[in-house]
Design an enzyme around this catalytic site. Structure first.
Site, PDB file in Angstrom:
ATOM      1  N   ALA A  48     -19.245  -8.870  -1.776  1.00  0.00           N
ATOM      2  CA  ALA A  48     -18.660  -9.759  -0.772  1.00  0.00           C
ATOM      3  C   ALA A  48     -17.157  -9.861  -0.968  1.00  0.00           C
ATOM      4  O   ALA A  48     -16.681 -10.148  -2.065  1.00  0.00           O
ATOM      5  CB  ALA A  48     -19.302 -11.139  -0.864  1.00  0.00           C
ATOM      6  N   THR A  70     -11.568  -1.771  -5.339  1.00  0.00           N
ATOM      7  CA  THR A  70     -10.858  -0.798  -4.521  1.00  0.00           C
ATOM      8  C   THR A  70      -9.790  -0.077  -5.330  1.00  0.00           C
ATOM      9  O   THR A  70      -9.281  -0.612  -6.322  1.00  0.00           O
ATOM     10  CB  THR A  70     -10.184  -1.513  -3.329  1.00  0.00           C
ATOM     11  OG1 THR A  70      -9.322  -0.611  -2.632  1.00  0.00           O
ATOM     12  CG2 THR A  70      -9.326  -2.687  -3.798  1.00  0.00           C
ATOM     13  N   ASP A  71      -9.406   1.111  -4.871  1.00  0.00           N
ATOM     14  CA  ASP A  71      -8.297   1.806  -5.517  1.00  0.00           C
ATOM     15  C   ASP A  71      -6.946   1.192  -5.164  1.00  0.00           C
ATOM     16  O   ASP A  71      -5.924   1.501  -5.792  1.00  0.00           O
ATOM     17  CB  ASP A  71      -8.312   3.299  -5.171  1.00  0.00           C
ATOM     18  CG  ASP A  71      -8.149   3.595  -3.688  1.00  0.00           C
ATOM     19  OD1 ASP A  71      -8.169   2.650  -2.875  1.00  0.00           O
ATOM     20  OD2 ASP A  71      -7.997   4.784  -3.338  1.00  0.00           O
ATOM     21  N   GLU A  72      -6.911   0.292  -4.179  1.00  0.00           N
ATOM     22  CA  GLU A  72      -5.639  -0.303  -3.774  1.00  0.00           C
ATOM     23  C   GLU A  72      -5.046  -1.202  -4.856  1.00  0.00           C
ATOM     24  O   GLU A  72      -3.849  -1.527  -4.799  1.00  0.00           O
ATOM     25  CB  GLU A  72      -5.796  -1.059  -2.458  1.00  0.00           C
ATOM     26  CG  GLU A  72      -6.152  -0.145  -1.297  1.00  0.00           C
ATOM     27  CD  GLU A  72      -6.078  -0.825   0.060  1.00  0.00           C
ATOM     28  OE1 GLU A  72      -5.159  -1.632   0.275  1.00  0.00           O
ATOM     29  OE2 GLU A  72      -6.953  -0.544   0.899  1.00  0.00           O
ATOM     30  N   TYR A 102      -4.252  -8.384   0.129  1.00  0.00           N
ATOM     31  CA  TYR A 102      -5.622  -7.936  -0.137  1.00  0.00           C
ATOM     32  C   TYR A 102      -5.737  -7.310  -1.511  1.00  0.00           C
ATOM     33  O   TYR A 102      -6.595  -7.677  -2.319  1.00  0.00           O
ATOM     34  CB  TYR A 102      -6.063  -6.943   0.947  1.00  0.00           C
ATOM     35  CG  TYR A 102      -7.257  -6.111   0.534  1.00  0.00           C
ATOM     36  CD1 TYR A 102      -8.485  -6.714   0.255  1.00  0.00           C
ATOM     37  CD2 TYR A 102      -7.162  -4.728   0.397  1.00  0.00           C
ATOM     38  CE1 TYR A 102      -9.579  -5.953  -0.142  1.00  0.00           C
ATOM     39  CE2 TYR A 102      -8.247  -3.966   0.012  1.00  0.00           C
ATOM     40  CZ  TYR A 102      -9.447  -4.583  -0.259  1.00  0.00           C
ATOM     41  OH  TYR A 102     -10.526  -3.832  -0.662  1.00  0.00           O
ATOM     42  N   LYS A 116      -7.895  -8.544  -4.914  1.00  0.00           N
ATOM     43  CA  LYS A 116      -8.901  -7.709  -5.573  1.00  0.00           C
ATOM     44  C   LYS A 116      -8.512  -7.432  -7.025  1.00  0.00           C
ATOM     45  O   LYS A 116      -9.377  -7.400  -7.914  1.00  0.00           O
ATOM     46  CB  LYS A 116      -9.097  -6.402  -4.804  1.00  0.00           C
ATOM     47  CG  LYS A 116      -9.797  -6.559  -3.468  1.00  0.00           C
ATOM     48  CD  LYS A 116     -11.194  -7.151  -3.590  1.00  0.00           C
ATOM     49  CE  LYS A 116     -12.168  -6.181  -4.223  1.00  0.00           C
ATOM     50  NZ  LYS A 116     -13.566  -6.726  -4.226  1.00  0.00           N
ATOM     51  N   ASN A 145     -11.053   4.811   0.558  1.00  0.00           N
ATOM     52  CA  ASN A 145     -11.416   4.402   1.917  1.00  0.00           C
ATOM     53  C   ASN A 145     -12.819   4.887   2.267  1.00  0.00           C
ATOM     54  O   ASN A 145     -13.111   6.076   2.172  1.00  0.00           O
ATOM     55  CB  ASN A 145     -10.428   4.979   2.929  1.00  0.00           C
ATOM     56  CG  ASN A 145      -9.161   4.166   3.032  1.00  0.00           C
ATOM     57  OD1 ASN A 145      -8.711   3.563   2.057  1.00  0.00           O
ATOM     58  ND2 ASN A 145      -8.570   4.145   4.210  1.00  0.00           N
ATOM     59  N   LYS A 178     -11.495  -1.234  11.657  1.00  0.00           N
ATOM     60  CA  LYS A 178     -11.092  -0.213  10.694  1.00  0.00           C
ATOM     61  C   LYS A 178     -10.679   1.078  11.415  1.00  0.00           C
ATOM     62  O   LYS A 178     -11.062   1.328  12.555  1.00  0.00           O
ATOM     63  CB  LYS A 178     -12.233   0.058   9.716  1.00  0.00           C
ATOM     64  CG  LYS A 178     -12.620  -1.159   8.871  1.00  0.00           C
ATOM     65  CD  LYS A 178     -11.554  -1.511   7.849  1.00  0.00           C
ATOM     66  CE  LYS A 178     -12.055  -2.580   6.883  1.00  0.00           C
ATOM     67  NZ  LYS A 178     -11.133  -2.796   5.767  1.00  0.00           N
ATOM     68  N   ASP A 192       5.666   0.467  11.661  1.00  0.00           N
ATOM     69  CA  ASP A 192       4.880   0.440  10.435  1.00  0.00           C
ATOM     70  C   ASP A 192       4.592  -0.992  10.017  1.00  0.00           C
ATOM     71  O   ASP A 192       5.349  -1.915  10.338  1.00  0.00           O
ATOM     72  CB  ASP A 192       5.648   1.164   9.315  1.00  0.00           C
ATOM     73  CG  ASP A 192       4.726   1.867   8.335  1.00  0.00           C
ATOM     74  OD1 ASP A 192       3.507   1.614   8.391  1.00  0.00           O
ATOM     75  OD2 ASP A 192       5.233   2.659   7.521  1.00  0.00           O
TER      76      ASP A 192
END
Length: 350
Positions: free
Chosen positions: A80, A132-134, A158, A162, A187, A197, A288
């Site tokens: 979640a 996430t890889d972010e 975000y 995380k 992704n 998305k 951007d």
């Protein structure tokens, strides 16, 4: 196994629950059913005798405690999260509440549950945090992909939330001994993904003849993994991941955003031609977004060796399957576009 899955009505969570039920596990899904939730994505698993959906908020200690009482889990899979970067820029508070406070509540409740388990079950218990890889920041062209040792450098609200939740998970492992592990992935795409998305947004705009918004030059790069490949890896981690471990899950399928948009147009032109001409004519470059990370990519080599897994879908195969699904399932996405999603800001390409 008896499993507690948070976010099981979401895009990735529903793929995980479907797979777990198919493997014969008992699953309790804890999900608040916010705007991006889709109970219908669970298919036959929704009303399967081995599945329970408990509507509740992961930031609510009482709701989470009730989920643990009902599930009596052997493992927790915590998916979640608020996950849309554009929304985190516009409204970061919800991301802090869900991703940070919600993970804290899950960890505290899991710790109490784990401490009360008999020795055999206590040794086998796992808390799986899906990330996430972010959290690792951004890569430049030619940089090696992120791996499990990459330092954290989140750039968006975000990603920062995380990253904070990842740190909490590791702290509960080191301080309290709670057997946790973390997976970081790239992704995701595939059927049932909410239309804000990139891939469904572009595909559905293209079908409607609307502009296809691409941030900047469209040269930002992402590594794409099909949701079923990701779900398979997450389920294998239940059997093979070790407490304290980190597992980077990727598919080695890097594409620029503009390449993705052109690929979507080409597939749709072939599957459902537009009398007005090739859909690439609809591509529109827009300003951007703030702090737009240039490139994400995850090196999955260590995880592949550890859990005996490798992504199966090529991007081309997975994209064709995904777009075919959207073409066949307007009954699901049509009302979202026309109803509960109407008026929501449609984000541009990632």
């Amino acid at each position: 196994m008896r499993l507690l899955v948070t976010g099981g009505l979401g895009f990735i969570g529903s793929a995980v629950v479907r797979r777990l039920i198919g493997q014969g596990h008992q699953v309790l899904t804890l999900d608040l059913a916010t705007y991006a939730a889709s109970p219908e994505a669970l298919g036959t698993a929704l009303k399967h005798p081995s599945h329970i959906w408990l509507r509740g908020d992961i930031t609510d200690f009482e709701a989470v405690a009730e989920a643990f009482r009902q599930a009596d889990p052997d493992a927790v899979m915590h998916l979640a999260a608020e996950s849309h970067v554009d929304r985190s820029i516009d409204g970061p508070t919800a991301f802090v509440e869900t991703n940070v406070t919600g993970t804290l509540v899950m960890l505290q409740t899991a710790l109490a549950h784990w401490r009360a388990l008999p020795e055999g079950r206590k040794d086998a218990f796992r808390f799986h945090h899906v990330s996430t890889d972010e959290v690792f920041g951004a890569l430049e062209p030619g940089d090696p992909a992120f791996n499990e040792a990459t330092r954290y450098d989140p750039r968006s609200p975000y990603a920062a939330t995380k990253a904070a939740s990842d740190h909490l998970v590791r702290a509960w492992q080191h301080t309290y001994g709670l057997p946790t592990y973390i997976t970081n992935t790239t992704n995701n795409y595939g059927p049932w993904q909410f239309p804000e998305k990139l891939i469904p947004l572009v595909a559905l705009n293209a079908l409607d003849g609307r502009p296809l918004p691409v941030y900047g030059k469209g040269d930002n790069i992402r590594d794409w993994i099909h949701v079923e490949d990701h779900a398979e890896a997450l389920c294998l981690c239940l059997e093979r991941a070790q407490p304290g471990g980190t597992y980077g899950l990727g598919a080695r399928q890097e594409r620029t955003n503009l390449q993705v948009v052109y690929a979507i147009c080409a597939v749709l032109d072939r599957l459902r031609p537009d009398p007005a001409g090739p859909r690439a004519r609809l591509i529109t470059h827009v300003a951007d977004r703030p702090g737009h990370d240039f490139r994400y990519a995850m090196d999955p080599a260590a995880a592949e060796a550890a859990i005996g897994w490798r992504a199966r879908y090529s991007f081309e195969e997975g994209l064709e399957q995904t777009l075919g699904w959207y073409l066949a399932n307007e009954a699901w996405w049509g009302p979202i576009r026309a109803g509960r999603y109407a008026g929501k800001r449609l984000g541009a390409a990632a």
